[in-house]
Scaffold this active site. Structure first.
Site, PDB file in Angstrom:
ATOM      1  N   THR A  58     -13.113 -13.417 -15.246  1.00 23.87           N
ATOM      2  CA  THR A  58     -12.497 -12.685 -14.196  1.00 23.87           C
ATOM      3  C   THR A  58     -10.943 -12.515 -14.283  1.00 23.87           C
ATOM      4  O   THR A  58     -10.184 -13.663 -14.338  1.00 23.87           O
ATOM      5  CB  THR A  58     -12.909 -13.605 -12.869  1.00 23.87           C
ATOM      6  OG1 THR A  58     -14.226 -13.864 -12.927  1.00 23.87           O
ATOM      7  CG2 THR A  58     -12.385 -12.860 -11.665  1.00 23.87           C
TER       8      THR A  58
ATOM      9  N   LYS B 165     -15.487  -6.912  -8.363  1.00 19.61           N
ATOM     10  CA  LYS B 165     -15.650  -8.561  -8.104  1.00 19.61           C
ATOM     11  C   LYS B 165     -14.394  -9.054  -7.127  1.00 19.61           C
ATOM     12  O   LYS B 165     -14.842  -9.916  -6.209  1.00 19.61           O
ATOM     13  CB  LYS B 165     -15.276  -9.220  -9.385  1.00 19.61           C
ATOM     14  CG  LYS B 165     -14.909 -10.447  -9.379  1.00 19.61           C
ATOM     15  CD  LYS B 165     -16.186 -11.535  -9.902  1.00 19.61           C
ATOM     16  CE  LYS B 165     -15.674 -12.967  -9.685  1.00 19.61           C
ATOM     17  NZ  LYS B 165     -16.765 -13.786  -9.916  1.00 19.61           N
TER      18      LYS B 165
ATOM     19  N   LYS C 143      -8.187 -18.910  -7.086  1.00 23.93           N
ATOM     20  CA  LYS C 143      -7.871 -17.916  -8.145  1.00 23.93           C
ATOM     21  C   LYS C 143      -8.307 -16.505  -7.797  1.00 23.93           C
ATOM     22  O   LYS C 143      -7.537 -15.448  -8.045  1.00 23.93           O
ATOM     23  CB  LYS C 143      -8.652 -18.270  -9.561  1.00 23.93           C
ATOM     24  CG  LYS C 143      -8.435 -17.345 -10.454  1.00 23.93           C
ATOM     25  CD  LYS C 143      -9.305 -17.506 -11.931  1.00 23.93           C
ATOM     26  CE  LYS C 143      -9.147 -16.261 -12.830  1.00 23.93           C
ATOM     27  NZ  LYS C 143     -10.026 -16.593 -14.022  1.00 23.93           N
TER      28      LYS C 143
END
Ligand code: NAD
Length: 313
Positions: free
Chosen positions: A112, A187, A262
């Site tokens: 990611t 995402k 994050k």
């Protein structure tokens, strides 16, 4: 090239050697699933504990990333951040992976990372004569172990066709979201919804407590009304209404606060670089940064409710 030759070429590539770089919490079980399915895999991770765990799962390990990638058809990365990915591709004190692999290698990044970093990684790969796919995941360690991850894929159509059979060995939903960077874009948007909605659900439960509502009563109404969302019905931040939610096990993750912090920082970066006039996303990012700076880093992100309750009068 005829259509048939193209198809068999794609199949040959899809079944070629996969160099799997980064065998941590997610990468370890993902690589193990590729091995279980009979795929040829060679791993690399700089951390001895990750190497030992991988060897125990029958994953052959190389002693350098270059050694793993040199003969690979696919270089799959599952690394902590975009800096790790770009450093690996470009090299830091020497040549990077892009210059040591065979021509036309497919770089498949499942980490990611920032959307801009994913696009930069793809541009570097293409400039180097290679192919690039971003395919971040959701589903966590449980999904990685069970092979039930969702992959959000940014790829050219022909590269999507190449990686789909590989991703199907590690996941159950493979969504082609668009061109390079589109997987990371999907995402980051999804996880911004998740972070914001969890805070909203947690605030509503604390408000309900103050107003004398039982958790079950609020759940029974909101889960069948317009307040319905995943943060409420699957990851409910109070114990009781959803027995499998982390709130029932003292907020053991689940999806840890550090990972939510994050992902919201990635959302914040994307909001800033695109100039979106968002308020909730940046606020959620600040809230989860503070949560993760305390003991929330290792707790499920739904544990944010305890912070809200503790700060309330
Ligand atoms: P992790 O820290 O457990 O694993 C990362 C691994 O990469 C480590 O073992 C590390 O030693 C290794 N590594 C670092 N630099 C390397 C290099 N140059 N070459 C090879 N290996 C290297 O992290 P994780 O939890 O497995 O997460 C990996 C990625 O997946 C992250 O980007 C994370 O945001 C994402 N993700 C994690 C989860 C989760 O629930 N853990 C869920 C969805 C997405």
């Amino acid at each position: 090239m005829t259509e048939n030759a193209g198809t068999s070429d794609i199949q040959a590539r899809a079944t070629g050697l996969i160099a799997f770089l980064g065998l941590g919490h997610m990468g370890g079980p993902m690589a193990a699933n590729l091995i279980k399915a009979g795929h040829e895999v060679i791993g690399y991770d700089p951390v001895p504990a990750a190497v030992e765990a991988a060897l125990a799962h029958g994953i052959p390990m190389a002693s350098t990333a270059h050694e793993a990638a040199a003969e690979a058809a696919v270089v799959l990365t599952m690394l902590p951040s975009g800096k790790h990915v770009l450093d690996a591709y470009r090299g830091v004190d020497g040549p990077g992976l892009l210059s040591v692999v065979k021509p036309d290698t497919l770089f498949l990044d499942c980490s990611t990372i920032n959307v801009d970093e994913a696009r930069e990684a793809a541009a570097l790969a293409v400039e180097g004569g290679h192919r690039s796919v971003d395919a971040p995941v959701s589903g966590g360690v449980v999904g990685a172990e069970a092979g039930t991850l969702t992959f959000m894929v940014g790829a050219l159509p022909e590269d999507f066709d190449t990686v789909k059979p590989i991703l199907e060995l590690m996941g159950k939903r493979i969504v082609h979201c668009g061109d390079h960077g589109a997987g990371q874009a999907a995402k980051v948007c999804n996880n911004m919804i998740l972070g914001v909605s969890m805070i909203a659900v947690a605030e509503a439960f604390v408000l309900g407590e103050k107003l004398g509502l039982t958790h079950q009563a609020l759940f029974d109404v909101a889960s069948n009304a317009s307040g319905q969302c995943w943060a409420l019905t699957t990851n409910c931040p109070v114990p009781g209404p959803v027995p499998t939610s982390p709130a029932n096990r003292d907020y053991q993750p689940g999806f840890a606060g550090a990972l939510m912090a994050k992902d919201l920082r990635l959302a914040l970066n994307a909001l800033e670089s695109t100039g979106v006039a968002a308020e909730m996303g940046p606020l959620a990012s600040r809230i989860y940064d503070a949560f993760a700076a305390g003991d929330g880093a290792g707790r499920d992100f739904s544990g944010i409710i305890t912070e809200i309750r503790d700060k309330s009068v």
